[in-house]
Design a protein around this motif. Structure first.
Motif, PDB file in Angstrom:
ATOM      1  N   LYS A 124       0.725  -0.965   0.034  1.00 29.70           N
ATOM      2  CA  LYS A 124       0.199  -0.116  -0.239  1.00 29.70           C
ATOM      3  C   LYS A 124       1.119   1.433   0.196  1.00 29.70           C
ATOM      4  O   LYS A 124       0.702   2.399  -0.774  1.00 29.70           O
ATOM      5  N   GLU A 125       1.889   1.423   0.745  1.00 28.51           N
ATOM      6  CA  GLU A 125       3.146   2.723   0.760  1.00 28.51           C
ATOM      7  C   GLU A 125       3.164   2.850  -0.312  1.00 28.51           C
ATOM      8  O   GLU A 125       3.945   3.957  -0.798  1.00 28.51           O
ATOM      9  N   GLN A 126       3.505   1.237  -1.184  1.00 28.01           N
ATOM     10  CA  GLN A 126       4.339   1.482  -2.694  1.00 28.01           C
ATOM     11  C   GLN A 126       3.751   1.864  -3.789  1.00 28.01           C
ATOM     12  O   GLN A 126       4.073   3.687  -3.756  1.00 28.01           O
ATOM     13  N   SER A 150      -8.664   0.470  15.080  1.00 26.52           N
ATOM     14  CA  SER A 150      -7.413   0.061  15.686  1.00 26.52           C
ATOM     15  C   SER A 150      -7.665  -0.924  16.078  1.00 26.52           C
ATOM     16  O   SER A 150      -8.343  -2.141  15.725  1.00 26.52           O
ATOM     17  N   GLU A 151      -6.646  -1.556  16.561  1.00 25.87           N
ATOM     18  CA  GLU A 151      -6.393  -3.188  16.589  1.00 25.87           C
ATOM     19  C   GLU A 151      -7.866  -3.616  17.758  1.00 25.87           C
ATOM     20  O   GLU A 151      -8.033  -4.732  17.820  1.00 25.87           O
ATOM     21  N   THR A 175      -7.126 -13.234   6.074  1.00 23.94           N
ATOM     22  CA  THR A 175      -6.638 -13.431   4.955  1.00 23.94           C
ATOM     23  C   THR A 175      -6.116 -12.167   4.008  1.00 23.94           C
ATOM     24  O   THR A 175      -5.538 -12.572   2.910  1.00 23.94           O
ATOM     25  N   GLU A 176      -6.634 -11.484   4.296  1.00 21.80           N
ATOM     26  CA  GLU A 176      -7.055 -10.358   3.782  1.00 21.80           C
ATOM     27  C   GLU A 176      -6.321  -9.448   4.340  1.00 21.80           C
ATOM     28  O   GLU A 176      -5.856  -9.659   5.218  1.00 21.80           O
ATOM     29  N   TYR A 177      -5.484  -8.247   3.435  1.00 22.33           N
ATOM     30  CA  TYR A 177      -4.807  -6.578   4.097  1.00 22.33           C
ATOM     31  C   TYR A 177      -5.372  -6.276   4.689  1.00 22.33           C
ATOM     32  O   TYR A 177      -5.597  -4.621   4.671  1.00 22.33           O
ATOM     33  N   THR A 183      -1.731   3.326  10.030  1.00 25.57           N
ATOM     34  CA  THR A 183      -0.982   3.087   9.415  1.00 25.57           C
ATOM     35  C   THR A 183      -1.194   3.550   8.406  1.00 25.57           C
ATOM     36  O   THR A 183       0.144   4.154   7.118  1.00 25.57           O
ATOM     37  N   LEU A 184      -2.130   3.749   7.469  1.00 23.57           N
ATOM     38  CA  LEU A 184      -3.104   4.333   6.455  1.00 23.57           C
ATOM     39  C   LEU A 184      -2.370   5.914   5.950  1.00 23.57           C
ATOM     40  O   LEU A 184      -2.013   5.973   5.537  1.00 23.57           O
TER      41      LEU A 184
END
Length: 212
Positions: A124-126, A150-151, A175-177, A183-184
């Motif tokens: 995502k950052e890339q 949040s977590e 399984t997905e991110y 973070t975003l």
């Protein structure tokens, strides 16, 4: 790059429109107010638009209604065929968030709906860094995507899905991110975007990030 989910995308192609309409109880909360969410994304886009994860073309239709010129990127052949039926004139290419044919003119907005979470946080950052090079000053990234505030919220949603017996959704969550909002936010700020987040339903958020 999300390409590891190609088999899933191919399977979704035949049932995706039914799922987003609310007919699939397991995914009702994920796609609650789906059409309004897509309309909101389209209302924030401007100029020449590059859309990632076109899918069956639902967001594309809303963008075209706004009078916007759209170039579409979609890795699934079956999804591309579905989208072309809805918007025959669409410029649509095989590609993904990180590997795609570069447009031959300036892009003002990069948009996507319910797809960016198929990339890892690093990917995502890339992608955000790449889009920063592609967009002009005041260019926009406009995404609707599933993420967690949040977590703690992430754990609550996992428990909620398990309690309700939503095994397919729970598998997706594991399984997905699905990212954490902070973070975003950090990734956007690092690459010179000013991001705005608005929660649209329990899972989906509107993300508008403008390059400064």
């Amino acid at each position: 790059m999300g390409r590891e989910f190609i088999d899933t995308f191919e399977k979704w192609a035949d049932v995706y429109d039914q799922s987003v309409s609310g007919s699939d109880l397991e995914y009702q909360e994920v796609f609650r107010d789906y059409k309004y969410i897509l309309q909101t994304v389209a209302s924030h886009a401007k100029g020449e638009v590059l859309e990632f994860g076109v899918g069956t073309g639902n967001l594309t239709k809303e963008l075209v209604k706004q009078g916007l010129n759209v170039i579409g990127i979609e890795p699934s052949e079956k999804m591309r065929l579905k989208a072309k039926v809805k918007i025959p004139e669409l410029q649509l290419y095989d590609g993904d968030f990180l590997d795609f044919p570069l447009p031959d003119h300036q892009i003002d907005s990069i948009v996507s709906s319910f797809a960016f979470h198929h990339l890892t946080d690093e990917e995502k950052e890339q992608a955000i860094e790449n889009y920063g090079r592609l967009l002009p000053i005041n260019g926009r990234i406009v995404f609707a995507d599933t993420l967690f505030d949040s977590e703690i919220e992430k754990k609550k949603v996992h428990r909620w899905a398990k309690v309700h017996g939503y095994s397919h959704l729970l598998k997706d969550l594991r399984t997905e991110y699905y990212p954490i909002r902070q973070t975003l936010y950090t990734a956007f700020r690092k690459h010179h975007f000013v991001p705005y987040f608005k929660q649209m339903n329990r899972f989906a958020w509107l993300i508008v990030a403008e390059k400064n």
